[in-house]
Design an enzyme around this catalytic site. Structure first.
Site, PDB file in Angstrom:
ATOM      1  N   ASN A 127       0.921  -1.302   0.017  1.00  0.00           N
ATOM      2  CA  ASN A 127      -0.125   0.021  -0.001  1.00  0.00           C
ATOM      3  C   ASN A 127       0.922   1.207  -0.131  1.00  0.00           C
ATOM      4  OD1 ASN A 127      -1.803   1.913   0.461  1.00  0.00           O
ATOM      5  ND2 ASN A 127      -2.401   1.418   2.346  1.00  0.00           N
ATOM      6  N   LYS A 158       0.174   4.395  -0.369  1.00  0.00           N
ATOM      7  CA  LYS A 158      -0.577   5.564   0.093  1.00  0.00           C
ATOM      8  C   LYS A 158      -0.342   6.669  -0.655  1.00  0.00           C
ATOM      9  CE  LYS A 158      -0.142   3.348   4.550  1.00  0.00           C
ATOM     10  NZ  LYS A 158       0.174   3.548   6.031  1.00  0.00           N
ATOM     11  N   SER A 175       3.616  -1.836  10.474  1.00  0.00           N
ATOM     12  CA  SER A 175       5.159  -1.896  10.434  1.00  0.00           C
ATOM     13  C   SER A 175       5.834  -3.359  10.292  1.00  0.00           C
ATOM     14  CB  SER A 175       5.477  -1.486  12.103  1.00  0.00           C
ATOM     15  OG  SER A 175       5.252  -0.064  12.403  1.00  0.00           O
ATOM     16  N   GLU A 183      -6.623   4.873   7.790  1.00  0.00           N
ATOM     17  CA  GLU A 183      -6.398   6.278   7.623  1.00  0.00           C
ATOM     18  C   GLU A 183      -7.735   6.881   6.809  1.00  0.00           C
ATOM     19  OE1 GLU A 183      -2.828   5.760   5.437  1.00  0.00           O
ATOM     20  OE2 GLU A 183      -1.963   5.087   7.191  1.00  0.00           O
ATOM     21  N   GLU A 210      -5.304  -4.423  10.890  1.00  0.00           N
ATOM     22  CA  GLU A 210      -4.300  -3.448  10.890  1.00  0.00           C
ATOM     23  C   GLU A 210      -4.363  -2.515  12.168  1.00  0.00           C
ATOM     24  OE1 GLU A 210      -2.038  -2.437   6.838  1.00  0.00           O
ATOM     25  OE2 GLU A 210      -3.470  -1.017   7.198  1.00  0.00           O
ATOM     26  N   GLY A 239       2.872   2.341  10.738  1.00  0.00           N
ATOM     27  CA  GLY A 239       3.751   3.637  10.493  1.00  0.00           C
ATOM     28  C   GLY A 239       4.562   4.210  11.698  1.00  0.00           C
ATOM     29  N   HIS A 291      -9.435   1.388   4.988  1.00  0.00           N
ATOM     30  CA  HIS A 291      -8.174   1.374   5.777  1.00  0.00           C
ATOM     31  C   HIS A 291      -8.289   2.343   6.826  1.00  0.00           C
ATOM     32  CE1 HIS A 291      -4.038   2.767   6.458  1.00  0.00           C
ATOM     33  NE2 HIS A 291      -3.708   1.364   5.835  1.00  0.00           N
TER      34      HIS A 291
HETATM   35  P1  13P Z   1       3.243   0.642   7.571  1.00  0.00           P
HETATM   36  O1  13P Z   1       3.591  -0.924   7.063  1.00  0.00           O
HETATM   37  O2  13P Z   1       4.007   1.770   7.196  1.00  0.00           O
HETATM   38  O3  13P Z   1       3.099   0.591   9.169  1.00  0.00           O
HETATM   39  O4  13P Z   1       1.875   0.879   7.309  1.00  0.00           O
HETATM   40  C1  13P Z   1       0.785  -0.345   7.187  1.00  0.00           C
HETATM   41  C2  13P Z   1      -0.452   0.095   6.559  1.00  0.00           C
HETATM   42  O5  13P Z   1      -1.066   0.931   6.760  1.00  0.00           O
HETATM   43  C3  13P Z   1      -0.762  -0.422   5.332  1.00  0.00           C
HETATM   44  O6  13P Z   1      -1.718  -0.434   4.828  1.00  0.00           O
END
Ligand code: 13P
Length: 253
Positions: free
Chosen positions: A13, A15, A213, A100, A168, A174, A98
């Site tokens: 992903n 983003k 992560s 976010e 997640e 992140g 997601h």
């Molecule tokens: P990270 O791997 O940067 O923690 O992000 C995970 C994520 O949100 C994947 O959709």
């Protein structure tokens, strides 16, 4: 090597990251690499890059998806993109819900359920994300949140073994904090039990991924858990070398 009916999935992903040049370079590099036969490799780029990346991925085993859609087919919805539009651009999948989208853009599970149904209606595979915040985990509410996210995101959705779910935990995204394999396995087994309540034995065919992560040095341990079928990767998927290493380390379990 992981055995069983569920084929592993490694999904990048991106983003809102990477330039068009970087995205194309990434895809060329991934295409040139030897990908394991026992894994499905997916890329979720910014939607603008889909058409070009679909051309570059043609004839390869790399799948492409969008990071979001709107549920209506067309109309006065400024700034939105429909399931049929992403399909025309070359997407086979779409991420729905997601964290976010849920937390920054205020998407509710009801909205997410509509997106899942809109994707299904266009033959697009939904990748549905669920997960608790740190506050919810510390308050002992993680499983309640997983139950409610899973049940309401899949409410009124046709049972479909091709749907992918990603656990997640918001606190692991992140942040460099990864759920322990034990915690991730427990949460994912629980999500599977919720899918079983809704859809019966189809739950055994649904791939459930871990995200938060994930790196090349922690994927093998996560993949060794019985219920973890793959990973949804953010930061570590922005570089082809690191993404490939995750795929390789995660497939040789
Ligand atoms: P990270 O791997 O940067 O923690 O992000 C995970 C994520 O949100 C994947 O959709």
């Amino acid at each position: 090597m992981k055995t069983g009916a569920r084929r592993s999935v490694f999904a990048a992903n991106w983003k809102m990251n990477l330039s068009d040049q970087e995205a194309e370079g990434f895809l060329r590099e991934l295409r040139a690499a030897k990908l394991p036969d026992n894994a499905e490799v997916l890329i979720f780029p910014p939607v603008l890059y889909l058409t070009r990346l679909a051309e570059l991925a043609r004839g390869s085993a790399i799948g492409l998806g969008a990071q979001n859609i709107y549920w209506e087919r067309s109309g006065a919805f400024t700034g939105e993109i429909s399931a049929s539009m992403i399909r025309a651009a070359g997407a086979q999948l779409v991420i729905c819900g997601h964290s976010e989208r849920r937390h920054i853009f205020g998407e509710s599970s009801e909205m997410i359920s509509r997106k899942v149904r809109a994707a299904q209606n266009e033959g697009i595979v939904p990748l549905v994300c669920v997960g608790e915040t740190l506050e919810e985990r510390e308050a002992g509410e993680a499983f309640e949140v997983l139950q409610s996210d899973t049940m309401s995101s899949l409410a009124a959705v046709e049972p479909d073994q091709s749907i992918i779910i990603a656990y997640e935990p918001v606190w692991a995204i992140g942040t460099g904090l990864t759920a322990t394999p034990k915690d991730a396995e427990e949460a994912i087994a629980y999500i599977r039990s919720q899918v079983r309540e809704l859809w019966g034995d189809i739950a055994d065919e649904i791939r459930i991924l871990y995200g938060g992560s994930v790196r090349a040095d922690n994927i093998a341990e996560l993949m060794s858990c019985a219920n973890i079928d793959g990973a949804l990767i953010g930061g570590a998927s922005l570089n082809p070398t690191s993404f490939l290493q995750i795929i390789i380390n995660g497939s040789n379990i």
